[in-house]
Design a protein around this motif. Structure first.
Motif, PDB file in Angstrom:
ATOM      1  N   VAL A 120     -17.156   7.105  10.300  1.00  0.00           N
ATOM      2  CA  VAL A 120     -15.830   6.777  10.831  1.00  0.00           C
ATOM      3  C   VAL A 120     -15.070   8.077  11.045  1.00  0.00           C
ATOM      4  O   VAL A 120     -15.042   8.949  10.184  1.00  0.00           O
ATOM      5  N   VAL A 121     -14.443   8.176  12.210  1.00  0.00           N
ATOM      6  CA  VAL A 121     -13.546   9.290  12.499  1.00  0.00           C
ATOM      7  C   VAL A 121     -12.147   8.714  12.648  1.00  0.00           C
ATOM      8  O   VAL A 121     -11.920   7.812  13.451  1.00  0.00           O
ATOM      9  N   CYS A 122     -11.218   9.205  11.833  1.00  0.00           N
ATOM     10  CA  CYS A 122      -9.849   8.690  11.842  1.00  0.00           C
ATOM     11  C   CYS A 122      -8.931   9.620  12.624  1.00  0.00           C
ATOM     12  O   CYS A 122      -8.956  10.841  12.434  1.00  0.00           O
ATOM     13  N   LYS A 123      -8.117   9.028  13.498  1.00  0.00           N
ATOM     14  CA  LYS A 123      -7.110   9.762  14.269  1.00  0.00           C
ATOM     15  C   LYS A 123      -5.737   9.301  13.808  1.00  0.00           C
ATOM     16  O   LYS A 123      -5.549   8.140  13.436  1.00  0.00           O
ATOM     17  N   GLY A 124      -4.748  10.181  13.861  1.00  0.00           N
ATOM     18  CA  GLY A 124      -3.391   9.797  13.498  1.00  0.00           C
ATOM     19  C   GLY A 124      -3.212   9.742  11.989  1.00  0.00           C
ATOM     20  O   GLY A 124      -4.033  10.230  11.207  1.00  0.00           O
ATOM     21  N   ARG A 125      -2.118   9.078  11.581  1.00  0.00           N
ATOM     22  CA  ARG A 125      -1.745   9.037  10.177  1.00  0.00           C
ATOM     23  C   ARG A 125      -1.360   7.627   9.751  1.00  0.00           C
ATOM     24  O   ARG A 125      -0.782   6.858  10.516  1.00  0.00           O
ATOM     25  N   LEU A 126      -1.705   7.271   8.508  1.00  0.00           N
ATOM     26  CA  LEU A 126      -1.252   6.024   7.891  1.00  0.00           C
ATOM     27  C   LEU A 126       0.070   6.218   7.191  1.00  0.00           C
ATOM     28  O   LEU A 126       0.939   5.354   7.208  1.00  0.00           O
ATOM     29  N   LEU A 127       0.214   7.330   6.496  1.00  0.00           N
ATOM     30  CA  LEU A 127       1.385   7.598   5.651  1.00  0.00           C
ATOM     31  C   LEU A 127       2.327   8.557   6.359  1.00  0.00           C
ATOM     32  O   LEU A 127       1.890   9.467   7.062  1.00  0.00           O
ATOM     33  N   PHE A 156       0.824  -1.210   0.000  1.00  0.00           N
ATOM     34  CA  PHE A 156       0.000   0.000   0.000  1.00  0.00           C
ATOM     35  C   PHE A 156       0.856   1.258   0.000  1.00  0.00           C
ATOM     36  O   PHE A 156       0.469   2.273  -0.601  1.00  0.00           O
ATOM     37  N   ARG A 157       2.023   1.197   0.640  1.00  0.00           N
ATOM     38  CA  ARG A 157       2.939   2.339   0.586  1.00  0.00           C
ATOM     39  C   ARG A 157       3.446   2.518  -0.842  1.00  0.00           C
ATOM     40  O   ARG A 157       3.558   3.637  -1.337  1.00  0.00           O
ATOM     41  N   TRP A 158       3.720   1.395  -1.540  1.00  0.00           N
ATOM     42  CA  TRP A 158       4.154   1.470  -2.936  1.00  0.00           C
ATOM     43  C   TRP A 158       3.060   2.069  -3.810  1.00  0.00           C
ATOM     44  O   TRP A 158       3.325   2.936  -4.649  1.00  0.00           O
ATOM     45  N   LEU A 159       1.830   1.635  -3.596  1.00  0.00           N
ATOM     46  CA  LEU A 159       0.719   2.171  -4.377  1.00  0.00           C
ATOM     47  C   LEU A 159       0.560   3.676  -4.141  1.00  0.00           C
ATOM     48  O   LEU A 159       0.355   4.449  -5.084  1.00  0.00           O
ATOM     49  N   ALA A 160       0.661   4.077  -2.870  1.00  0.00           N
ATOM     50  CA  ALA A 160       0.493   5.486  -2.537  1.00  0.00           C
ATOM     51  C   ALA A 160       1.598   6.334  -3.159  1.00  0.00           C
ATOM     52  O   ALA A 160       1.331   7.391  -3.750  1.00  0.00           O
ATOM     53  N   GLU A 161       2.835   5.866  -3.053  1.00  0.00           N
ATOM     54  CA  GLU A 161       3.964   6.652  -3.556  1.00  0.00           C
ATOM     55  C   GLU A 161       4.025   6.641  -5.073  1.00  0.00           C
ATOM     56  O   GLU A 161       4.268   7.668  -5.705  1.00  0.00           O
TER      57      GLU A 161
END
Length: 348
Positions: free
Chosen positions: A341-348, A282-287
């Motif tokens: 949904v409420v998201c906290k923090g970061r994935l990336l 998923f990091r590869w897809l994002a980048e």
């Protein structure tokens, strides 16, 4: 004297009935190994029979699900790696069933192609049988359709249909309340959603399916074809242990699209995006694709393939149980007042 018209056959039109009959015989051993209590008939008839009493049910509610594999099929076709795509098909259906608290009982498949190749079809259906065996459900029937003119070359399509049961009064979701804990079970990669975007990113990056994978061992195609994880055995064990109030299979729409389906009106999933590590794919897809975190979250599972809503006093025991059954478990949040949904923090 009038000359008679040319005598045409079905084979002349591109349909080989003999190949279909050969396929049924070829796959019979694979389907046989998926037999379970309740199965009353072998494949090949006009319909399949299943005895719910023999399966151990007294007052069952039947639950059904149907799904496909999406454009992940394109990678399987282009690479010729056909042995696991059938397992994807089963997983996409039975992982939905268990979200209602149901035990998968039996499965039927639909396989359509332009020209039936018995060996390739047997490999695909062998993967379906493998998925069924691992999910504890019987492959009791299906349809093989040879349709020249609709599919080109080696192209094919798959659809799956699963039926499960749960005793009356035990369906899920049930009893979700403020303060419940959200547990996330790790995924095995992209699973079977978002592949139109995956293929677009790969194309834009100029990487072919046979090229070395930039984020794992093996080729890119082989890595992306890692089959969807089957959650049936551990999730049913968790349900039977007590304390599971709802589940969400994280498919198309990601966490943000699927978690609300498990919650009653007035309640919201508060998710800590830092509670698990984003898998390399998923990091590869994002980048490589320039994807935003929001796009990543609403398209892919981002490393969480199944979410459980559990009672706070049962969370610890259920985490231990699920980890003991081989699952990667993260506490990803809690249920709070609100909606969505409420998201906290970061994935990336």
């Amino acid at each position: 004297m009038t000359r008679g018209k040319n005598r045409l056959t079905y084979a002349d039109a591109g349909v080989d009935i003999g190949a279909g009959e050969a396929l049924v015989e070829r796959i019979r051993p694979a389907t046989k190994r998926t037999d379970r209590p309740g199965v009353m008939s072998a494949i090949g008839g006009f319909g399949a029979l299943f005895d719910l009493r023999a399966a151990g049910y007294t007052d069952p509610i039947l639950i059904s699900a149907t799904d496909g594999v999406g454009t992940k099929l394109r990678i399987a076709i282009d690479t010729g790696h056909l042995d696991t795509i059938g397992t994807d098909l089963v997983a996409m259906c039975v992982n939905d069933l268990i979200c209602q608290g149901a035990e998968p009982l039996f499965f039927l498949d639909y396989f359509a192609t332009g020209k039936l190749k018995v060996g390739a079809a047997a490999t695909i259906i062998g993967g379906i049988a493998e998925g069924c065996a691992r999910a504890g459900c019987a492959l009791i029937g299906g349809e093989t359709a040879e349709m020249p003119g609709l599919y080109r070359g080696d192209d094919f399509d798959l659809a799956g249909f699963a039926v499960g049961a749960v005793e009356r009064g035990k369906t899920l979701p049930d009893g979700v309340t403020e303060g419940d804990i959200l547990l996330g079970l790790g995924s095995d990669g992209v699973h079977s959603n978002g592949f139109s975007l995956v293929r677009r990113v790969a194309e834009a990056s100029g990487i072919g399916w046979s090229a070395p994978c930039p984020f794992a061992d093996g080729t890119l195609g082989e890595t992306l074809l890692t089959p969807t994880r089957l959650y049936v055995t551990p999730v049913l064990a968790a349900i039977r242990a007590g304390g599971v109030r709802a589940l969400a299979h994280i498919t198309g729409g990601g966490l943000t699209g699927n978690l609300p389906r498990a919650l009653p009106e007035g309640l919201c999933a508060e998710v800590d995006l830092g509670a698990w590590t984003l898998p390399p794919v998923f990091r590869w897809l994002a980048e490589s694709g320039g994807l935003t975190e929001r796009e990543l979250l609403r398209t892919f599972n981002t490393g969480i393939g199944m979410a459980l809503v559990v009672a706070p006093d049962r969370a610890g025991a259920l985490i231990d149980l699920l980890r003991g059954l081989g699952e990667t478990v993260s506490v990803i949040g809690r249920v709070v007042p609100g909606a969505g949904v409420v998201c906290k923090g970061r994935l990336l």
